[in-house]
Design an enzyme around this catalytic site. Sequence first.
Site, PDB file in Angstrom:
ATOM      1  N   TYR A 147       0.930  -1.257  -0.116  1.00  0.00           N
ATOM      2  CA  TYR A 147      -0.018  -0.032  -0.072  1.00  0.00           C
ATOM      3  C   TYR A 147       0.833   1.199   0.027  1.00  0.00           C
ATOM      4  CZ  TYR A 147      -3.779   3.201   1.531  1.00  0.00           C
ATOM      5  OH  TYR A 147      -4.749   4.246   2.054  1.00  0.00           O
ATOM      6  N   GLY A 150       2.958   1.482  -3.118  1.00  0.00           N
ATOM      7  CA  GLY A 150       1.999   1.557  -3.930  1.00  0.00           C
ATOM      8  C   GLY A 150       1.559   2.847  -4.251  1.00  0.00           C
ATOM      9  N   PHE A 193     -13.256   0.351  17.436  1.00  0.00           N
ATOM     10  CA  PHE A 193     -13.667   0.990  19.007  1.00  0.00           C
ATOM     11  C   PHE A 193     -15.167   1.088  19.041  1.00  0.00           C
ATOM     12  CE2 PHE A 193      -9.340   3.132  20.550  1.00  0.00           C
ATOM     13  CZ  PHE A 193      -8.691   1.912  20.115  1.00  0.00           C
ATOM     14  N   THR A 212      -0.063   8.453  18.744  1.00  0.00           N
ATOM     15  CA  THR A 212      -1.015   9.246  18.336  1.00  0.00           C
ATOM     16  C   THR A 212      -1.557   9.243  16.992  1.00  0.00           C
ATOM     17  OG1 THR A 212       0.459  10.930  17.592  1.00  0.00           O
ATOM     18  CG2 THR A 212       0.050  11.178  19.942  1.00  0.00           C
ATOM     19  N   ARG A 279       1.185  10.485  14.020  1.00  0.00           N
ATOM     20  CA  ARG A 279       0.910  11.016  12.694  1.00  0.00           C
ATOM     21  C   ARG A 279      -0.260  11.957  13.110  1.00  0.00           C
ATOM     22  NH1 ARG A 279      -0.143   7.293   8.719  1.00  0.00           N
ATOM     23  NH2 ARG A 279       2.145   6.985   8.944  1.00  0.00           N
TER      24      ARG A 279
HETATM   25  N1  LIG Z   1     -10.186   6.600   4.858  1.00  0.00           N
HETATM   26  C1  LIG Z   1      -9.077   7.066   4.782  1.00  0.00           C
HETATM   27  O1  LIG Z   1      -8.803   7.502   6.373  1.00  0.00           O
HETATM   28  C2  LIG Z   1      -8.111   7.018   3.718  1.00  0.00           C
HETATM   29  C3  LIG Z   1      -6.760   7.715   4.281  1.00  0.00           C
HETATM   30  C4  LIG Z   1      -5.989   7.698   3.361  1.00  0.00           C
HETATM   31  C5  LIG Z   1      -6.282   7.620   2.064  1.00  0.00           C
HETATM   32  N2  LIG Z   1      -7.174   7.056   1.776  1.00  0.00           N
HETATM   33  C6  LIG Z   1      -7.271   6.746   0.248  1.00  0.00           C
HETATM   34  O2  LIG Z   1      -8.844   7.034   0.033  1.00  0.00           O
HETATM   35  C7  LIG Z   1      -9.150   6.215  -0.946  1.00  0.00           C
HETATM   36  C8  LIG Z   1     -10.760   5.701  -0.519  1.00  0.00           C
HETATM   37  O3  LIG Z   1     -10.589   5.241   0.491  1.00  0.00           O
HETATM   38  P1  LIG Z   1     -11.678   4.475   1.442  1.00  0.00           P
HETATM   39  O4  LIG Z   1     -11.453   4.810   2.895  1.00  0.00           O
HETATM   40  O5  LIG Z   1     -13.041   4.881   0.745  1.00  0.00           O
HETATM   41  O6  LIG Z   1     -11.296   3.048   1.151  1.00  0.00           O
HETATM   42  P2  LIG Z   1     -12.416   1.786   0.882  1.00  0.00           P
HETATM   43  O7  LIG Z   1     -11.687   0.387   0.923  1.00  0.00           O
HETATM   44  O8  LIG Z   1     -13.672   1.973   1.424  1.00  0.00           O
HETATM   45  O9  LIG Z   1     -12.860   1.990  -0.579  1.00  0.00           O
HETATM   46  C9  LIG Z   1     -11.987   1.739  -1.631  1.00  0.00           C
HETATM   47  C10 LIG Z   1     -12.847   1.207  -2.905  1.00  0.00           C
HETATM   48  O10 LIG Z   1     -11.991   1.080  -4.184  1.00  0.00           O
HETATM   49  C11 LIG Z   1     -12.429  -0.289  -4.683  1.00  0.00           C
HETATM   50  N3  LIG Z   1     -11.371  -0.759  -5.202  1.00  0.00           N
HETATM   51  C12 LIG Z   1     -10.335  -1.477  -4.736  1.00  0.00           C
HETATM   52  N4  LIG Z   1      -9.507  -1.946  -5.754  1.00  0.00           N
HETATM   53  C13 LIG Z   1     -10.106  -1.747  -6.890  1.00  0.00           C
HETATM   54  C14 LIG Z   1      -9.842  -2.018  -8.458  1.00  0.00           C
HETATM   55  N5  LIG Z   1      -8.836  -2.572  -8.728  1.00  0.00           N
HETATM   56  N6  LIG Z   1     -10.742  -1.516  -9.339  1.00  0.00           N
HETATM   57  C15 LIG Z   1     -12.191  -0.809  -8.729  1.00  0.00           C
HETATM   58  N7  LIG Z   1     -12.301  -0.638  -7.546  1.00  0.00           N
HETATM   59  C16 LIG Z   1     -11.492  -1.051  -6.710  1.00  0.00           C
HETATM   60  C17 LIG Z   1     -12.961  -0.948  -3.439  1.00  0.00           C
HETATM   61  O11 LIG Z   1     -14.096  -1.894  -3.681  1.00  0.00           O
HETATM   62  C18 LIG Z   1     -13.688   0.168  -2.496  1.00  0.00           C
HETATM   63  O12 LIG Z   1     -15.128   0.322  -2.971  1.00  0.00           O
HETATM   64  C19 LIG Z   1      -8.400   4.909  -1.358  1.00  0.00           C
HETATM   65  O13 LIG Z   1      -7.471   5.276  -2.398  1.00  0.00           O
HETATM   66  C20 LIG Z   1      -7.473   5.243   0.128  1.00  0.00           C
HETATM   67  O14 LIG Z   1      -6.132   4.945  -0.188  1.00  0.00           O
HETATM   68  C21 LIG Z   1      -8.281   7.077   2.700  1.00  0.00           C
END
Ligand SMILES: NC(=O)c1ccc[n+]([C@@H]2O[C@H](COP(=O)([O-])OP(=O)(O)OC[C@H]3O[C@@H](n4cnc5c(N)ncnc54)[C@H](O)[C@@H]3O)[C@@H](O)[C@H]2O)c1
Length: 322
Positions: A147, A150, A193, A212, A279
């Site tokens: 991750y 990537g 939690f 944190t 963080r």
């Molecule tokens: N939620 C957070 O706190 C957070 C923090 C940092 C970064 N992000 C980034 O934001 C984005 C969304 O995060 P989230 O919390 O909604 O995650 P999530 O896992 O709930 O949603 C990700 C979505 O991407 C889809 N997906 C995964 N691989 C795929 C593929 N190959 N083709 C098509 N769809 C695909 C999944 O099915 C899912 O619906 C991500 O890229 C994540 O890295 C989120």
Amino acid sequence: MYFSKKIAVTGGCGFLGVHLCKKLLSMGNEVICIDNCYSSQKRNIYHLLENPRFEFLRHDITFPLYIEVDEIYNLACPASPVHYQRDPVQTIKTCIHGTINMLGLAKRIKAKILQASTSEVYGDPEVHPQPEGYWGRVNPIGIRSCYDEGKRCAETLFFDYHRQHDLDIKIARIFNTYGPMMHPNDGRVVSNFIIQALGNKNITIYGDGNQTRSFCYVDDLIDGLIKLMDSPDAITGPVNLGNPDEITIMELAQKIIKLSGSQSCIEKQPIPLDDPLKRKPDIQLAEKILSWQPSTSLDHGLEQTLLFFKKANDIQIDHSLS
Ligand SMILES: NC(=O)c1ccc[n+]([C@@H]2O[C@H](COP(=O)([O-])OP(=O)(O)OC[C@H]3O[C@@H](n4cnc5c(N)ncnc54)[C@H](O)[C@@H]3O)[C@@H](O)[C@H]2O)c1
């Protein structure tokens, strides 16, 4: 005056994706949600399917896609360790092949594209809080690397497409975000939690609880993403988006116990490998160039999230009775 656009949201069935689709629709846009439902469920978007300006495309972005849109929000990628470590090769394929496909699409149709990057690009940081200029300290061969690396490579790809093909890009480095619609079983700390507290089960803390985190409420984050997408072309990012209010994991657990009126006790377990100790975003850049800062208090955001999980819990109990 706001002109409605045709917008693709990859990962649109996920936690952030659903909120983003909903907000973009409420602004009058047409939205194509692209998702293979790897870490989400189609039922997350059932409430949007009746909207004639909304379309769902079940598609894995590691394969090419041909559509016509004005903007692409590239959110597709499992975001929680439970999900991204389940099939690490698929995670890195999504980050790299998927990003190349989306950048290729943006190049072909001359669309603006935004990448949902992450604070994980900073790894276990020596600099605190983390500004965008900090290059990070990431283990390239650990269990989180599929991750973290990537997402780092995806940022590189965005900038190479920008320099080489003059593509209009935006990179948001998202810090921990929480709120309604979080996946109940993906191991993220707030949902864990809350579920433990609502069930009066022990709240599990990894390590001594002094590590944190800073938590951003989902509505604030979505506003930040849209502001970044709508910013002038010269603004590419990366831009940190998150809430700089820092809290220890122990304090978070105690707050959730109090807000939910739970009888839960706290149980400590060994800390997982490569879990960062600190963080906290430095959001000065977002404040300056986007006039953005989060406005939802942690107490209010947690209350909204608790309400969502309570409702989801009641529905489950109802189903189990019928
Ligand atoms: N939620 C957070 O706190 C957070 C923090 C940092 C970064 N992000 C980034 O934001 C984005 C969304 O995060 P989230 O919390 O909604 O995650 P999530 O896992 O709930 O949603 C990700 C979505 O991407 C889809 N997906 C995964 N691989 C795929 C593929 N190959 N083709 C098509 N769809 C695909 C999944 O099915 C899912 O619906 C991500 O890229 C994540 O890295 C989120």
